[in-house]
Design an enzyme around this catalytic site. Structure first.
Site, mmCIF file in Angstrom:
data_model
loop_
_atom_site.group_PDB
_atom_site.id
_atom_site.type_symbol
_atom_site.label_atom_id
_atom_site.label_comp_id
_atom_site.label_asym_id
_atom_site.label_seq_id
_atom_site.Cartn_x
_atom_site.Cartn_y
_atom_site.Cartn_z
ATOM 1 N N LYS A 22 0.858 -1.205 0.000
ATOM 2 C CA LYS A 22 0.000 0.000 0.000
ATOM 3 C C LYS A 22 0.885 1.243 0.000
ATOM 4 C CE LYS A 22 -1.627 1.590 4.110
ATOM 5 N NZ LYS A 22 -1.324 2.986 4.410
ATOM 6 N N ASN A 23 1.922 1.241 0.855
ATOM 7 C CA ASN A 23 2.725 2.458 1.042
ATOM 8 C C ASN A 23 3.731 2.687 -0.073
ATOM 9 O OD1 ASN A 23 1.232 2.911 3.253
ATOM 10 N ND2 ASN A 23 2.818 2.384 4.742
ATOM 11 N N ARG A 92 -4.688 10.273 3.992
ATOM 12 C CA ARG A 92 -3.698 11.319 4.213
ATOM 13 C C ARG A 92 -2.650 11.385 3.120
ATOM 14 N NH1 ARG A 92 -2.593 13.646 7.763
ATOM 15 N NH2 ARG A 92 -0.387 13.378 7.352
ATOM 16 N N CYS A 116 -5.035 12.280 12.685
ATOM 17 C CA CYS A 116 -5.739 10.990 12.649
ATOM 18 C C CYS A 116 -5.532 10.346 14.011
ATOM 19 C CB CYS A 116 -5.191 10.114 11.527
ATOM 20 S SG CYS A 116 -3.548 9.537 11.887
ATOM 21 N N ARG A 121 -0.075 14.510 12.725
ATOM 22 C CA ARG A 121 0.381 14.337 11.339
ATOM 23 C C ARG A 121 0.603 15.679 10.620
ATOM 24 N NH1 ARG A 121 -1.098 8.999 9.998
ATOM 25 N NH2 ARG A 121 0.517 9.048 8.406
ATOM 26 N N SER A 163 11.292 12.079 7.206
ATOM 27 C CA SER A 163 9.866 11.844 6.967
ATOM 28 C C SER A 163 9.679 11.104 5.640
ATOM 29 C CB SER A 163 9.134 13.188 6.903
ATOM 30 O OG SER A 163 7.971 13.098 6.103
ATOM 31 N N VAL A 164 8.926 10.001 5.680
ATOM 32 C CA VAL A 164 8.675 9.210 4.455
ATOM 33 C C VAL A 164 7.901 10.045 3.445
ATOM 34 C CG1 VAL A 164 7.463 7.174 3.554
ATOM 35 C CG2 VAL A 164 8.736 7.025 5.714
ATOM 36 N N ASP A 305 4.984 0.572 12.002
ATOM 37 C CA ASP A 305 3.788 -0.091 11.466
ATOM 38 C C ASP A 305 3.667 -1.548 11.897
ATOM 39 O OD1 ASP A 305 3.713 1.652 8.252
ATOM 40 O OD2 ASP A 305 3.203 2.265 10.283
ATOM 41 N N ILE A 327 8.081 7.269 16.749
ATOM 42 C CA ILE A 327 7.717 7.931 15.482
ATOM 43 C C ILE A 327 6.447 8.753 15.609
ATOM 44 C CG2 ILE A 327 7.146 7.536 13.051
ATOM 45 C CD1 ILE A 327 10.026 6.736 13.663
ATOM 46 N N ARG A 397 -8.340 -0.713 4.824
ATOM 47 C CA ARG A 397 -7.490 0.306 4.190
ATOM 48 C C ARG A 397 -6.152 -0.294 3.766
ATOM 49 N NH1 ARG A 397 -6.090 4.866 7.739
ATOM 50 N NH2 ARG A 397 -4.900 5.315 5.856
HETATM 51 C C1 EPZ Z 1 4.285 6.944 6.199
HETATM 52 O O1 EPZ Z 1 3.505 7.951 6.804
HETATM 53 C C2 EPZ Z 1 3.385 5.718 6.128
HETATM 54 N N1 EPZ Z 1 2.223 6.018 5.294
HETATM 55 C C3 EPZ Z 1 2.936 5.336 7.536
HETATM 56 O O2 EPZ Z 1 2.154 4.157 7.430
HETATM 57 C C4 EPZ Z 1 4.177 5.028 8.379
HETATM 58 O O3 EPZ Z 1 3.778 4.720 9.691
HETATM 59 C C5 EPZ Z 1 5.095 6.260 8.372
HETATM 60 O O4 EPZ Z 1 5.436 6.616 7.011
HETATM 61 C C6 EPZ Z 1 6.399 6.002 9.132
HETATM 62 O O5 EPZ Z 1 7.067 4.916 8.564
HETATM 63 C C7 EPZ Z 1 2.348 5.964 3.942
HETATM 64 O O6 EPZ Z 1 3.422 5.698 3.419
HETATM 65 C C8 EPZ Z 1 1.118 6.254 3.143
HETATM 66 P P1 EPZ Z 1 6.324 10.361 8.264
HETATM 67 P P2 EPZ Z 1 4.053 9.486 6.808
HETATM 68 O O7 EPZ Z 1 6.182 11.595 7.474
HETATM 69 O O8 EPZ Z 1 4.765 9.755 5.544
HETATM 70 C C9 EPZ Z 1 6.246 13.645 11.660
HETATM 71 C C10 EPZ Z 1 0.307 2.773 7.766
HETATM 72 O O9 EPZ Z 1 -0.133 2.220 8.771
HETATM 73 N N2 EPZ Z 1 6.139 14.612 10.564
HETATM 74 O O10 EPZ Z 1 7.580 9.539 8.129
HETATM 75 O O11 EPZ Z 1 2.929 10.369 7.187
HETATM 76 C C11 EPZ Z 1 4.969 12.820 11.784
HETATM 77 O O12 EPZ Z 1 4.016 13.528 12.557
HETATM 78 C C12 EPZ Z 1 0.779 4.213 7.833
HETATM 79 O O13 EPZ Z 1 0.436 2.234 6.638
HETATM 80 C C13 EPZ Z 1 6.232 15.973 10.862
HETATM 81 O O14 EPZ Z 1 6.399 16.375 12.018
HETATM 82 O O15 EPZ Z 1 5.096 9.396 8.011
HETATM 83 C C14 EPZ Z 1 5.428 11.576 12.476
HETATM 84 O O16 EPZ Z 1 5.513 11.818 13.857
HETATM 85 C C15 EPZ Z 1 0.553 4.822 9.206
HETATM 86 N N3 EPZ Z 1 6.122 16.878 9.848
HETATM 87 C C16 EPZ Z 1 6.834 11.375 11.913
HETATM 88 O O17 EPZ Z 1 7.228 12.640 11.355
HETATM 89 C C17 EPZ Z 1 5.939 16.471 8.547
HETATM 90 O O18 EPZ Z 1 5.868 17.352 7.647
HETATM 91 C C18 EPZ Z 1 6.897 10.328 10.808
HETATM 92 O O19 EPZ Z 1 6.047 10.732 9.804
HETATM 93 C C19 EPZ Z 1 5.847 15.091 8.267
HETATM 94 C C20 EPZ Z 1 5.962 14.173 9.287
#
Ligand code: EPZ
Length: 418
Positions: A22-23, A92, A116, A121, A163-164, A305, A327, A397
């Protein structure tokens, strides 16, 4: 809302093929917006987030033919550059649309995704990175309105956190930007590599994907391409943990086991009996597992995850275990529900302490987010008695036909449509 009715004391056996990620699928489908040429995708998971994203792209005027796990995307004509709240709040990952639209059209308007269950987020890292490429943003009535004076220009961008999503957004935006972009402290997840490899097939010039520094040389046009999405390492990890929770022999196939090194190391430390091949893992019955302590961290560390799923397993291991969630700020929503199923878990700030040697007992439980809900299914399969899991849409999802797959392995589980 659908419910799942799960009978306990399940035993599973046989093998399961892991479906597409999915991701990985979500950013790759969005990346098609960068190009006027068609993108053909295979191994696309049939999960609700993907179906919602397809609906969103069709709103933009993109033509998409969807046949089982294959997508044929024709993004030649885009006639709308805005994404509304009701779509974005459900998925998202819609925020990833910013990068491609700004890069190709110089404008984009998207509802702020909002928080969420697992956290607020924020998208500050996305917006500051895209601004460094020359995008300007205004927040108007809950929308992010992005614009570019002429064209995005490559730049050096250092992320405060790997951040991913932000890495994916900036990476896609830089593909058509003028000159070179260097993304420092980039996320290293396999899904970033998969997105990069698909973009390279489309004609992008990218190096360093999978490392913490990615280099992109902007290009002016992209070409028709086809790509097979990698398998879902989180779904693979979920089935490995399911087999351990039920102390059953199970083969998990069709995924790159390198992507689960951190989980495999933890499970081996707990005493799990695993046969590891390049693209499959055999879980074998074994003695009760030992407790351990784990911290989630960005790839290649232990993935957030899989945190909820591992917690369910720790309830059954010998002794006391700990999980530190680094995270997301609120990713222990499964704890009160697991405790309703007979677990004994306490949470202190970012750390959960899990007492082992528990025995789950069936109960009514509520799903709160995608991975929390699967951890409840894992516990319910082990429990004495029947469990009803409410709000199954969270599961749909990210897991394709979950009850059909589990039934085929021997679990007594059925969906009650409401
Ligand atoms: C991706 O979310 C995944 N979703 C998430 O999977 C996964 O848990 C996450 O990466 C971490 O591996 C998809 O790929 C669609 P991040 P993402 O940006 O990109 C903070 C699932 O269950 N942050 O790496 O949103 C954020 O709040 C989902 O499949 C900021 O502060 O994750 C979090 O605490 C859940 N500012 C941390 O970084 C930003 O601009 C990691 O977020 C962006 C993120």
């Amino acid at each position: 809302m659908d419910k799942l009715i799960i009978s306990g004391n399940s035993k599973i056996s046989g093998s399961v093929n892991v479906h597409g990620s999915k991701n990985s699928a979500l950013p790759i489908i969005v990346s098609s917006l960068l190009s006027e040429k068609s993108l053909y995708l295979s191994n696309v998971p049939n999960v609700v987030d993907v179906l919602n994203l397809i609906k969103l792209l069709k709103n933009y005027g993109v033509k998409i033919a969807h046949n089982k796990n294959k997508l044929q995307i024709n993004p030649e004509k885009i006639n709308n550059l805005s994404a509304d709240y009701d779509v974005v709040r459900k998925m998202r990952a819609s925020i990833l649309i910013l990068g491609p639209l700004l890069s190709r059209f110089g404008e984009a308007r998207i509802s702020l995704p909002g928080g969420c269950a697992i956290g607020t987020r924020p998208i500050d890292i996305h917006l500051s990175g895209l601004s460094k490429l020359g995008a300007n943003f205004e927040i108007q009535n809950g929308f992010v309105v992005g614009s570019v004076k002429s064209k995005l220009v490559g730049n050096k961008i250092k992320l405060p956190f790997p951040s991913v999503g932000a890495t994916e957004n900036i990476l896609m935006a830089s593909v058509l930007a003028k000159g070179e972009t260097k993304i420092i402290n980039a996320a290293r997840e396999p899904e970033i590599e998969d997105l990069s490899n698909c973009l390279i097939k489309m004609g992008a010039k990218i190096e360093g994907q999978g490392s913490n520094t990615i280099y992109v040389q902007g290009v002016t046009t992209l070409k028709k391409a086809q790509h097979q999405i990698i398998s879902d390492r989180i779904v693979a990890g979920t089935f490995i943990i399911a087999a351990l929770i039920l102390n059953s022999n199970l083969e998990i196939k069709k995924f790159n086991t390198l992507y689960l090194k951190s989980l495999i190391n933890i499970l081996k430390k707990m005493g799990a009996n695993l046969k590891i091949n390049e693209n499959s893992i055999k879980v074998l019955k074994g003695p009760k597992l030992k407790s351990t302590s784990v911290s989630t961290s960005p790839y290649p560390g232990f993935p957030t995850d899989l945190q909820a799923q591992l917690m369910s397993l720790m309830c059954l291991s010998n002794g006391k275990s700990k999980i530190k969630e680094t995270i997301f700020e609120n990713r222990f929503m499964h704890v009160p529900e697991l405790n309703r199923l007979g677990a004994n878990i306490t949470v202190e700030k970012d750390t959960a302490t899990i007492l082992g040697n528990q025995k789950f007992k069936g109960a009514q439980v509520m799903a709160s987010d995608l991975r929390a809900s699967i951890s409840l299914v894992l516990a319910a399969m082990n429990a004495n008695g029947q469990t009803t899991l409410n709000r199954v849409y969270h599961l749909d999802r990210g897991y394709e036909n979950i009850e059909k797959t589990l039934s085929s392995l021997g679990v007594k589980i059925k969906r009650k449509k409401n």
